[in-house]
Structures are given as C-alpha cells and as structure tokens.
Enzyme design. Sequence first.
Site, short mmCIF file in Angstrom:
data_model
loop_
_atom_site.label_atom_id
_atom_site.label_comp_id
_atom_site.label_asym_id
_atom_site.label_seq_id
_atom_site.Cartn_x
_atom_site.Cartn_y
_atom_site.Cartn_z
N LYS A 23 45.83 41.91 -12.92
CA LYS A 23 45.68 42.33 -14.32
C LYS A 23 44.31 42.97 -14.56
O LYS A 23 44.21 44.01 -15.21
CB LYS A 23 45.85 41.11 -15.23
CG LYS A 23 45.29 41.28 -16.63
CD LYS A 23 45.57 40.09 -17.51
CE LYS A 23 44.42 39.15 -17.76
NZ LYS A 23 43.25 39.65 -18.44
N ASN A 24 43.26 42.32 -14.02
CA ASN A 24 41.91 42.76 -14.34
C ASN A 24 41.46 43.98 -13.54
O ASN A 24 40.33 44.44 -13.69
CB ASN A 24 40.93 41.60 -14.23
CG ASN A 24 41.18 40.57 -15.33
OD1 ASN A 24 41.91 40.85 -16.29
ND2 ASN A 24 40.58 39.39 -15.20
N ARG A 96 40.42 43.42 -25.27
CA ARG A 96 39.02 43.84 -25.14
C ARG A 96 38.89 45.13 -24.33
O ARG A 96 37.79 45.63 -24.12
CB ARG A 96 38.21 42.72 -24.47
CG ARG A 96 38.13 41.48 -25.33
CD ARG A 96 37.31 40.42 -24.68
NE ARG A 96 35.99 40.89 -24.31
CZ ARG A 96 34.98 41.00 -25.17
NH1 ARG A 96 35.12 40.64 -26.40
NH2 ARG A 96 33.80 41.44 -24.75
N CYS A 120 40.37 36.57 -25.46
CA CYS A 120 40.49 35.12 -25.51
C CYS A 120 39.26 34.49 -26.14
O CYS A 120 38.14 34.99 -25.97
CB CYS A 120 40.67 34.58 -24.09
SG CYS A 120 42.31 34.87 -23.44
N ASP A 314 37.95 31.85 -14.02
CA ASP A 314 39.39 31.81 -14.34
C ASP A 314 40.18 30.88 -13.41
O ASP A 314 41.36 30.64 -13.65
CB ASP A 314 39.97 33.22 -14.26
CG ASP A 314 39.22 34.18 -15.14
OD1 ASP A 314 39.49 34.19 -16.35
OD2 ASP A 314 38.33 34.89 -14.64
N VAL A 336 29.80 30.74 -16.49
CA VAL A 336 30.10 32.14 -16.87
C VAL A 336 30.36 32.28 -18.37
O VAL A 336 29.80 33.16 -19.02
CB VAL A 336 31.29 32.69 -16.04
CG1 VAL A 336 31.59 34.14 -16.43
CG2 VAL A 336 31.00 32.59 -14.55
#
Length: 441
Positions: A23-24, A96, A120, A314, A336
């Site tokens: 996804k990222n 974002r 989020c 994550d 983080v």
Amino acid sequence: MNDVLVVHGGTPLHGKTRVRGAKNLVSKAMVAALLGDSPSRLFNVPAISDVEIVRGLMELHGVRVTDGADGEMVLDPTDAGEADADEINVHAGSSRIPILLCGPLLHRLGHAFIPDLGGCNIGGRPIDFHLKALREFGAIVDKTASGMEITAPNGLHGTKLSLPYPSVGATEQILLTAVRAEGVTELSNAAIEPEIIDLICVLQKMGAIIKVHTDRVIEIEGVKRLGGYVHRPIPDRIEAASWAAAALATKGDVFVEGARQADMMTFLNTYLSVGGAFEVDDAPVGGGIRFWHPGGELRAVALETDVHPGFMTDWQQPMVVALTQARGLSIVHETVYERRLGYTKALNSMGATIQTYRECLGGTPCRFGRRNFMHSAVIAGPSKLHAADLVIPDLRAGFSHLIAALAAEGTSRVYGVNLINRGYEDFENKLAALGAHVERP
Ligand code: EPU
C-alpha cells in the site's frame, strides 16, 4: 450496522493467504505517474480503499486510470490538468496522500491545491518538514480556509536539505519534487524504508537520476522530462507481518504468499525471539513465508519501533497482541508516533495486562520522552483473552483488534471494521479462508 463484524474467536488460523503490492508504495507510485509524459503501468495493485482514493485524486486531475487483469493498473497522464478545489477536498477524505501531489502538480501546472489532511489518528501527523522543503525548492505556500495553495512563480530549484527526522512522507515529497527541479538536490537524514527505495526504482525507470549514498544521504539530479514506468511493487510487508502475528496469537499456521524475507528481517528476528517459527519459500512464483506457532510457551521480549532498518511502527500493534500470550514481561517502546499505544486499552478490556508509560522504557531515549505521551508499554503475559465489543481506532490497531478477537474465547463484535479495507485487501474472505468464524450481523 454494516460496519460491524462478529468474530467467534478461539479457532487457530490455518492455511494460505497472500499479499500484493505494498500500500505504502503503490499509492506513491500512482502519484509519480503524474510526473511522466507517457502512461505508467503498475502490477499487483491491491484492491483497497486507500488505492481507490488516490485513483480518484488522479482522475480528478485528468489522469486516465484503467484496470487490467489481476491488479494491473495503467495511469495515463497525457491530459492531466486542473482539478476543482472543492472536489479534491471532498474526495481526499481522510487520506494523507494529497500532500505528495505538490511537486508533480507544481511541475505540471505551476500550482497545487492541497486540502486539509486526514489519515489515521496515531499522533499529531504534522507536515512541517514537507512545507519547509517545498519552500526551499522555491515554492510559495499560502494557507487558506480549506487547505493550501502552493505556487512556484520562479520554478523549482535543487537545494541542500536535511530532515530533522527521517520521515517517510517528507523524503517522498522531496524525491517527487527534486526529480524535475532544476539542478542537484542533496537530502540528508532521509528515510530509507524499502518502500522509499522502490519509489526510487520507479522514478529511475521514468528517467530520474538518483544516487542513494550511505548514511541516509540521497542525491537527486533534476532532469527536464520524465517518461512512464512499468513496475511490479515490493510486497506489503505490513500486511505480511499482520498475518504472521495472527498466526502466532491464535496458535495457528499461515503461509503468506508474496511475503519477502529481505524486507522483513527485523520482524523475523523478533518473531523468532518470541518463539514463533517461520520458513521461507523463495520460489519466484507462489513463494512466500510460512509463519506458525510451534507449540509450547511464547517468550516475552523488549522491542523498540524505529525507522528502517528498525522494527516498523506498523508491526507493533499486531505483535503486541501476540505478546499478550508470551510468558513474562514484554516491553515496547514506540519511537515513531507519539500516540500509537491507545489501542492497548481495548486489549485490557479483553483480559490483557498492559500498562503504558510516559517514560522511554527499554531502549534509547526518544523524541517523546518526558513529554506526556504514553509511548512505552509493559505487557504481562500470558493472558487468557475473552470476547468484547471493540471499536476500531485506526488501520493497524484495527487489524490488531481483529487478531485479539480471533484469539479470544467467545464472540466479539468489532465496530468500524470497514476502516480495515484501507489497507487490507478482501480481509473478510481471507479470514474465512483461514478458518476464522466471522460474519456480518
Ligand atoms: N513528522 C513530522 N513532520 C513532518 C512529517 C513527519 O514531525 O512534516 C513526524 C511524524 O509526526 C512522525 C514521524 O515524523 O512522528 C514519522 O512520520 P513519517 O512522515 O515517516 O510517516 P508518514 O509518511 O506520514 C508513512 C506510512 C505510515 C507509516 C510511517 C512510518 C504511508 C501512506 N504511511 O507515514 O503507514 O507508519 O510512514 O513508517 O506511507 C499505515 O500504513 O497504516 C501507516 C500509518
């Protein structure tokens, strides 16, 4: 009511699942297509709502997006142009990603409108590094009631930048802006996550000249034009770790097709320390990693989240669910995001014993120490988890709630479950295929 999942827990997950492109990376590669003057082609794109949002944003800007078989996506920027500010605002919703459109739109149109950003709720999520960098390239940022108007009346020029913290998003912002800025950009303290390196591969395929030096220094030589790319993204190592943790927490055995060892080394070290087992199948087609609970007791560990090559933030939430099943005291230091442990309250309501602290525990002092952020946790285990009604707070914590509900005895109701579609493709069917008893009420 269609945002609720009923989970009958207590059954180990068993079987095979798969992960697709990260996804990222995928969302950023889609934005990069806007920099080219010919179509780009991505393979293995996951069907998740974050991808749909970026697709909509691209389409609002005149990019033609078409789908092929099995996750192929073609993005044709030939007719890219202006988009209506109100439409962008409505469409961007909680994403974002719009902030990353700045560079490509400035190069293409000479200006950009960026709506107020969502995402989020896991910390302040400021964009100060992005705006400072854009200004150093020569952009002018005007804040308006609904967002930001960004212009570059004198063009964008390469510059020497240093990030206060190796932010993934700010590094991407700088890459996407520098590749077509005039002259050389030198970025120090850059993020070097595998998704960043993969984005650099995408940009290089388009004709960008980017050198990755040691010690987080990236040098970009601006070029006048970029073409399209053809790219197969790196696999989603966050989703892979989520399934791995689910296998451990439910005492199961899950083969994650597509998972790749090289991107998950730090996770795998922790997985082994906790007492999980894994086996890598390197086959180019159908390969992946099998994760399982080998029996016996899991062991408590101390872990600290960090930028790459550290333990990803994550990965933290799914792993904490598994740690509720480990004997002894585990310590987690989240360095983080300052507010990424709030979800532990829900785990406590299910019988876990997790205490959060303001102090930096078990690791090096971080930016959040003594600043009133509950960013360390001590997890005492093993705890017998029982069912509860849960409300999903954010994407990764949300999947962890699901894992906890799967590991718990009894029937849980998980509210707000559609949020999980942002990052986990077809998760309900995947869960069912692994033997989970889940249903919509
Ligand atoms: N930060 C600032 N100022 C900025 C930018 C970042 O202070 O201008 C701070 C953040 O507040 C945070 C830290 O820097 O404390 C790291 O943020 P980063 O910019 O690296 O995060 P991001 O780019 O917003 C991406 C992923 C996140 C992932 C982080 C860290 C995407 C779309 N999101 O966020 O993924 O956790 O990097 O690896 O790529 C997720 O997938 O669920 C997710 C949240």
